[in-house]
Design a protein around this motif. Sequence first.
Motif, PDB file in Angstrom:
ATOM      1  N   ILE A   1       0.237 -70.944  22.996  1.00 40.15           N
ATOM      2  CA  ILE A   1      -0.097 -70.303  24.271  1.00 40.15           C
ATOM      3  C   ILE A   1       0.393 -71.147  25.446  1.00 40.15           C
ATOM      4  O   ILE A   1       0.799 -70.613  26.476  1.00 40.15           O
TER       5      ILE A   1
ATOM      6  N   VAL B   1       4.035 -70.394  25.780  1.00 38.80           N
ATOM      7  CA  VAL B   1       4.209 -69.107  26.458  1.00 38.80           C
ATOM      8  C   VAL B   1       4.084 -69.308  27.973  1.00 38.80           C
ATOM      9  O   VAL B   1       4.887 -68.787  28.756  1.00 38.80           O
TER      10      VAL B   1
ATOM     11  N   VAL C   1       4.255 -61.982  33.464  1.00 37.43           N
ATOM     12  CA  VAL C   1       3.608 -61.485  32.249  1.00 37.43           C
ATOM     13  C   VAL C   1       3.310 -62.636  31.297  1.00 37.43           C
ATOM     14  O   VAL C   1       2.196 -62.734  30.754  1.00 37.43           O
ATOM     15  N   LEU C   2       4.279 -63.519  31.095  1.00 35.45           N
ATOM     16  CA  LEU C   2       4.065 -64.649  30.190  1.00 35.45           C
ATOM     17  C   LEU C   2       2.964 -65.576  30.707  1.00 35.45           C
ATOM     18  O   LEU C   2       2.105 -66.026  29.932  1.00 35.45           O
TER      19      LEU C   2
ATOM     20  N   THR D   1       0.516 -64.702  32.652  1.00 37.35           N
ATOM     21  CA  THR D   1      -0.744 -63.969  32.530  1.00 37.35           C
ATOM     22  C   THR D   1      -1.293 -64.068  31.116  1.00 37.35           C
ATOM     23  O   THR D   1      -2.501 -64.280  30.924  1.00 37.35           O
ATOM     24  N   ILE D   2      -0.428 -63.955  30.132  1.00 39.05           N
ATOM     25  CA  ILE D   2      -0.865 -64.103  28.740  1.00 39.05           C
ATOM     26  C   ILE D   2      -1.488 -65.488  28.542  1.00 39.05           C
ATOM     27  O   ILE D   2      -2.563 -65.619  27.960  1.00 39.05           O
ATOM     28  N   SER D   3      -0.830 -66.505  29.044  1.00 39.48           N
ATOM     29  CA  SER D   3      -1.346 -67.866  28.932  1.00 39.48           C
ATOM     30  C   SER D   3      -2.680 -67.998  29.662  1.00 39.48           C
ATOM     31  O   SER D   3      -3.617 -68.627  29.152  1.00 39.48           O
TER      32      SER D   3
ATOM     33  N   LEU E   1      -4.883 -65.728  30.236  1.00 38.27           N
ATOM     34  CA  LEU E   1      -5.969 -64.997  29.575  1.00 38.27           C
ATOM     35  C   LEU E   1      -6.667 -65.864  28.535  1.00 38.27           C
ATOM     36  O   LEU E   1      -7.839 -65.652  28.234  1.00 38.27           O
ATOM     37  N   VAL E   2      -5.955 -66.851  28.010  1.00 37.01           N
ATOM     38  CA  VAL E   2      -6.544 -67.785  27.038  1.00 37.01           C
ATOM     39  C   VAL E   2      -7.133 -68.990  27.766  1.00 37.01           C
ATOM     40  O   VAL E   2      -8.260 -69.394  27.511  1.00 37.01           O
TER      41      VAL E   2
ATOM     42  N   THR F   1      -8.212 -69.618  31.066  1.00 34.50           N
ATOM     43  CA  THR F   1      -8.483 -68.874  32.287  1.00 34.50           C
ATOM     44  C   THR F   1      -8.603 -69.775  33.517  1.00 34.50           C
ATOM     45  O   THR F   1      -9.307 -70.770  33.510  1.00 34.50           O
TER      46      THR F   1
ATOM     47  N   GLU G   1      -0.805 -64.210  39.641  1.00 34.49           N
ATOM     48  CA  GLU G   1       0.174 -63.596  38.750  1.00 34.49           C
ATOM     49  C   GLU G   1       0.131 -62.079  38.822  1.00 34.49           C
ATOM     50  O   GLU G   1       1.165 -61.416  38.666  1.00 34.49           O
TER      51      GLU G   1
END
Length: 84
Positions: free
Chosen positions: A6, A9, A44-45, A47-49, A51-52, A54, A62
């Motif tokens: 993550i 990412v 997007v990348l 945001t994915i990171s 989300l884990v 926070t 983002e």
Amino acid sequence: MTVTLIDAVGFAGMACIIFAYGYVTQVERPNPFLQHGVNLAGAVLLTISLLVNTNLASLVLEGFWAAIAIWGLAKAIRARKQAQ
């Protein structure tokens, strides 16, 4: 320090945004699809990171970054259609 998937990412997203900023600064007439597309991918990348791992302020940032990139892509699409 080990880099997790993550984190990788998130670093990839950061690299996309830095690339897009450098690109638009370096090139006299940047391709808006490349500029905004890479910015959107970076958002997007990241945001994915986020989300884990926070961080609410960064997550909101983002969201705005992605929205502006989508707006830029929409403008580029409209401009291309008008040019045809």
